[in-house]
Design an enzyme around this catalytic site. Structure first.
Site, PDB file in Angstrom:
ATOM      1  CG  HIS B  65       1.795   2.184   5.600  1.00 26.78           C
ATOM      2  ND1 HIS B  65       2.188   0.939   6.012  1.00 26.78           N
ATOM      3  CD2 HIS B  65       1.361   2.029   4.316  1.00 26.78           C
ATOM      4  CE1 HIS B  65       2.022   0.063   5.021  1.00 26.78           C
ATOM      5  NE2 HIS B  65       1.520   0.700   3.979  1.00 26.78           N
ATOM      6  CG  LEU B  66      -2.016   5.774  10.565  1.00 26.67           C
ATOM      7  CD1 LEU B  66      -3.159   5.838  11.565  1.00 26.67           C
ATOM      8  CD2 LEU B  66      -2.121   6.938   9.583  1.00 26.67           C
ATOM      9  CG  ASN B 281       7.081  -2.363  -3.632  1.00 29.01           C
ATOM     10  OD1 ASN B 281       6.578  -2.881  -4.614  1.00 29.01           O
ATOM     11  ND2 ASN B 281       7.819  -3.034  -2.774  1.00 29.01           N
ATOM     12  CG  ASP B 308       0.225   1.766  -0.030  1.00 27.08           C
ATOM     13  OD1 ASP B 308       0.511   1.687   1.180  1.00 27.08           O
ATOM     14  OD2 ASP B 308       0.952   1.301  -0.932  1.00 27.08           O
ATOM     15  CG  HIS B 312       8.533   7.591   3.238  1.00 30.52           C
ATOM     16  ND1 HIS B 312       9.078   6.687   4.108  1.00 30.52           N
ATOM     17  CD2 HIS B 312       7.801   6.872   2.355  1.00 30.52           C
ATOM     18  CE1 HIS B 312       8.706   5.463   3.758  1.00 30.52           C
ATOM     19  NE2 HIS B 312       7.920   5.545   2.704  1.00 30.52           N
TER      20      HIS B 312
END
Lengths: 321, 433
Positions: B65-66, B281, B308, B312
């Site tokens: 996730h970028l 998750n 994954d 954050h």
């Protein structure tokens, strides 16, 4: 007296406390009971200490009990409720606490809807932190006052059979009781519909009863948990009516017990749901003794965390320190 | 024309050709020009002595996730590609749960252009299954694929509607791309923040039962069979899922699966003390799950490791457990964690690990790379398999620091990463570009 035991900086739960630490609090509470019986209910033990009661969840009994305990020890107290404070304006928990601490306080009593919130706070501020209930995790002072009440009634805790009845899944009272009781040598069971019993609970060393009749057959003490009515809306039980019929603690059910069973409830009660009024107000109920003991136990916790020594509790109470 | 590179004296591992021995590797014109002993450097070549090091096809990560566009404070395509290069990855696949969602050809093209501008690890976009990831209407797979999408996924959430999932699997067949699903039955998982088990009971946190994953895994393989499409199951966490995938593969269903380094190495006990860096998750589960996932990766029931990588901001994780977001970063620790826990422990050989982190993921998403075959694109990594280091999140190239492995002593590190014949990470010299 267990004069050798001391408490750490914070009281966040009973799971990681030693039996001696728990006994220390109970023993220290004994001399403080008498303070509340005096015409002038005040001793100077915490004179000059500043305590913030930080309540992110509604509470009457626990907040008032803490406030009485603080005032009877002569501490200066401030109540902060989540509604109407900067918290409702989006301030984070840690910022709220740091701002309070910047005003040079000594202790924070916190209630919060998130499990772990008290520990989170305790790890980030220098003041003592007392957990007044965090999510579904622990409510240590409630369990301590329950232990004191059981000890008053039965003269001991070790070897007694205590069953926690009802919504164990969502109950911080149940978890704290479970740790405190097992550490002091009681046999512990839980009883409730399987939808309200947490996964793996038997692995914590407790018996599990699926039917209230079995629990009554077994127990010396029933600690009847509050059934939060919103659980019904979330589908954990079909109706309050059926809950009462299947799990309600009634005189008819108690009559079948081979021995008198001590009845406890942490409040607030739903009469006619988890407990029948005739039981709640009956001869074996110690529900109001629990409330009385709550103040003494909280005085003991505040006193010990502030650095007071157990053997001085008597002297502190007389104002001779 | 880029300068030729000769990697001299290294130990070459190329699982695509079962190569595992001493050899030089010559890279010319962005391609593998030669692999063998005693190669001579052409004029003007950069010669690097990699004696004692391991030369492999660059690692490939199917799941990152970028955060660009939308949350560039947490990660951008460029910062993610830089973190990837530092971790030995030459290609990563970016999930479409950006803001706005990457659900059309323009959005997919933007990721491709940002990747080209960065010029580091290749960033392959994954397009959304449904418009806005709302789970209602199919996004335009054809246009997204022609713009560069290598798969479609609504990752971050499951494709809840079984009808939509079936349709996606059927429609994706035309473009020969997998449908990658985040397997989570939403009514069972609702409100959960960690694995449902003894630890969640003790901590008083709402659990997510393993069945929430297993139910969707079972549904997805049945739908893949019905639709004849290729389903790729993201971040497997439960031993029950492994059993379902094993059976599905035996029946010839087109299913592939990935597992993260953290699910291969940590259990729900990492959530003790309410450590929000252990909140992800699917959640970390039990020791028996970790053992089953390792076994499945070893025998190929699970095809590959994917990080994954989920950056954050500090403030978001600095919160009560219930309030913190799910996810951990992983690009810069993935190889070392897997190497330390799987290879150093003797469970996997190093070639087996490289197969699961390079050759297999490249095959699953039909990407180039994953091989040092002659004429293949020169996406190459060089590892010091004996390098000991401790994870220092402040040294990450990623913009975020949310790792459960902070302070962990690890063995094995990427020292050189080459993409299309150009050095994009050089630990010993100029660092990561």
């Amino acid at each position: 007296m267990n004069a050798s035991a001391t408490l750490g900086k914070d009281l966040t739960g009973l799971e990681h406390m030693t039996p001696d630490q728990i006994r220390l609090i109970l023993d220290t509470a004994e001399p403080f009971k008498e303070v509340s019986e005096r015409p002038i209910k005040k001793v100077p033990a915490l004179r000059g200490k500043t305590i913030v009661n930080l309540f992110f969840e509604a509470s009457t009994r626990t907040r008032v009990s803490f406030e009485f305990a603080e005032k009877r020890l002569s501490a200066d107290t401030v109540n902060v409720a989540a509604t109407g404070s900067s918290v409702s304006k989006g301030e984070t928990l840690v910022d709220t606490a740091r701002n309070l601490e910047a005003m040079r306080i000594d202790m924070v009593v916190i209630r919060h809807p998130s499990s772990g919130a008290a520990e989170f706070l305790g790890n980030r501020i220098a003041s003592n932190v007392i957990n007044a209930g965090d999510g579904k995790h622990e409510h240590p002072t409630q369990a301590l006052l329950d232990l004191l009440t059981i000890r008053d009634k039965h003269g001991k805790i070790e070897g007694l059979k205590v069953c926690l009845v009802g919504d164990v899944l969502h109950s911080r009272v149940a978890r704290s009781n479970l740790w405190g009781l097992t550490k002091l040598g009681a046999e512990v069971a839980v009883c409730g519909p399987w939808t309200l019993l947490p996964r793996g609970i038997a692995d914590l060393g407790v018996k599990v009863f699926g039917r209230i009749e079995e629990a009554i057959e077994w127990a010396d003490v029933l600690n009847v948990l509050r059934l939060q009515l919103e659980r019904m809306e979330k589908g954990f039980i079909p109706s309050v009516r059926e809950y009462y019929r299947v799990f309600g603690v009634t005189p008819e059910r108690l009559e079948r017990s081979p021995r008198p069973i001590t009845i406890m409830h942490p409040g607030p009660m739903n009469r006619g749901v988890e407990i029948d009024s005739r039981v709640a107000d009956g001869p074996h109920s110690v529900i109001l003794d629990q409330v009385t003991n709550g103040v003494a136990v909280r005085m003991a916790v505040l006193y010990l965390l502030a650095g007071g020594r157990a053997e001085l509790a008597d002297a502190a109470k007389r104002g001779a320190e | 024309m880029t300068r030729p590179i000769l990697l001299q004296g290294g130990h070459v591992i190329d699982p695509s050709r079962d190569l595992d021995g001493a050899a030089d590797v010559l890279i010319q014109d962005g391609k593998i020009a030669s692999v063998g002993r005693g190669l001579t450097a052409p004029d003007g070549a950069l010669v690097r002595n990699v004696k004692g090091k391991v030369v492999t096809p660059g690692l490939v990560d199917l799941h990152v996730h970028l955060r660009e566009p939308g949350n560039e404070d947490e990660e951008t395509v460029a910062s993610g590609a830089r973190a990837a290069a530092a971790g030995g990855f030459t290609a990563i696949c970016a999930m479409p749960n950006t803001d706005p969602v990457t659900d059309n050809q323009a959005a997919v093209g933007f990721i491709v252009r940002q990747s080209d501008r960065a010029g580091l690890a290749r960033v392959h976009p994954i397009g959304a299954v449904s418009i806005g990831q709302k789970g209602e209407r199919l996004a335009e797979f054809g246009e997204m694929v022609s713009a560069g999408a290598v798969a479609v996924s609504d990752d971050g959430k499951p494709v809840v509607s079984s009808h939509l999932m079936r349709t996606a699997l059927e429609y994706a067949r035309t473009f020969n791309v997998p449908v990658a699903d985040h397997c989570e039955e939403p009514t069972l998982a609702a409100g959960g923040v960690m694995h449902e088990g003894l630890v969640s009971t003790r901590l008083g946190l709402k659990g997510i039962p393993a069945a929430a994953e297993e139910i969707i895994v079972a549904r997805d393989v049945l739908l893949a069979e019905l639709a004849g499409g290729h389903v790729h199951l993201c971040h497997m966490s439960a031993r029950g899922s492994v059993a379902i995938i094993r059976e599905a593969k035996e029946r010839g269903i087109r299913v592939t699966a990935e597992v993260t380094p953290h699910h291969l190495t940590l259990t729900d006990y990492a959530c003790e003390e309410y450590d929000t860096h252990a909140k992800m998750n699917p959640p970390l589960r039990e020791a028996a799950d970790v053992a089953a996932l390792r076994g499945a990766l070893k025998d190929g029931v699970i095809d590959c490791i994917a990080s994954d990588h989920a950056p954050h901001a500090y403030d978001e994780k600095e919160a009560a457990f219930d309030d913190a977001p799910f996810g951990v970063v992983g690009l810069e620790t993935a190889f070392a964690v897997a190497h330390t826990e799987l290879v150093e422990s003797g469970l996997f050989t190093l070639p087996e690990l490289i197969r699961r982190m390079s050759t297999e993921p490249a095959r699953v998403f039909h990407l180039g790379g994953g091989t040092l075959a002659l004429g293949a694109v020169a996406d190459v990594a060089v590892f010091d398999a004996s390098a000991k280091w401790a994870v220092d999140p402040t040294a990450f190239h990623s913009k975020s620091r949310n790792t459960p492995f902070a302070g962990r002593a690890l063995t094995g590190r990427a020292v050189l990463t080459i993409v299309a014949g150009e050095i994009v990470h050089d630990l010993d010299h100029s660092g990561t570009r």
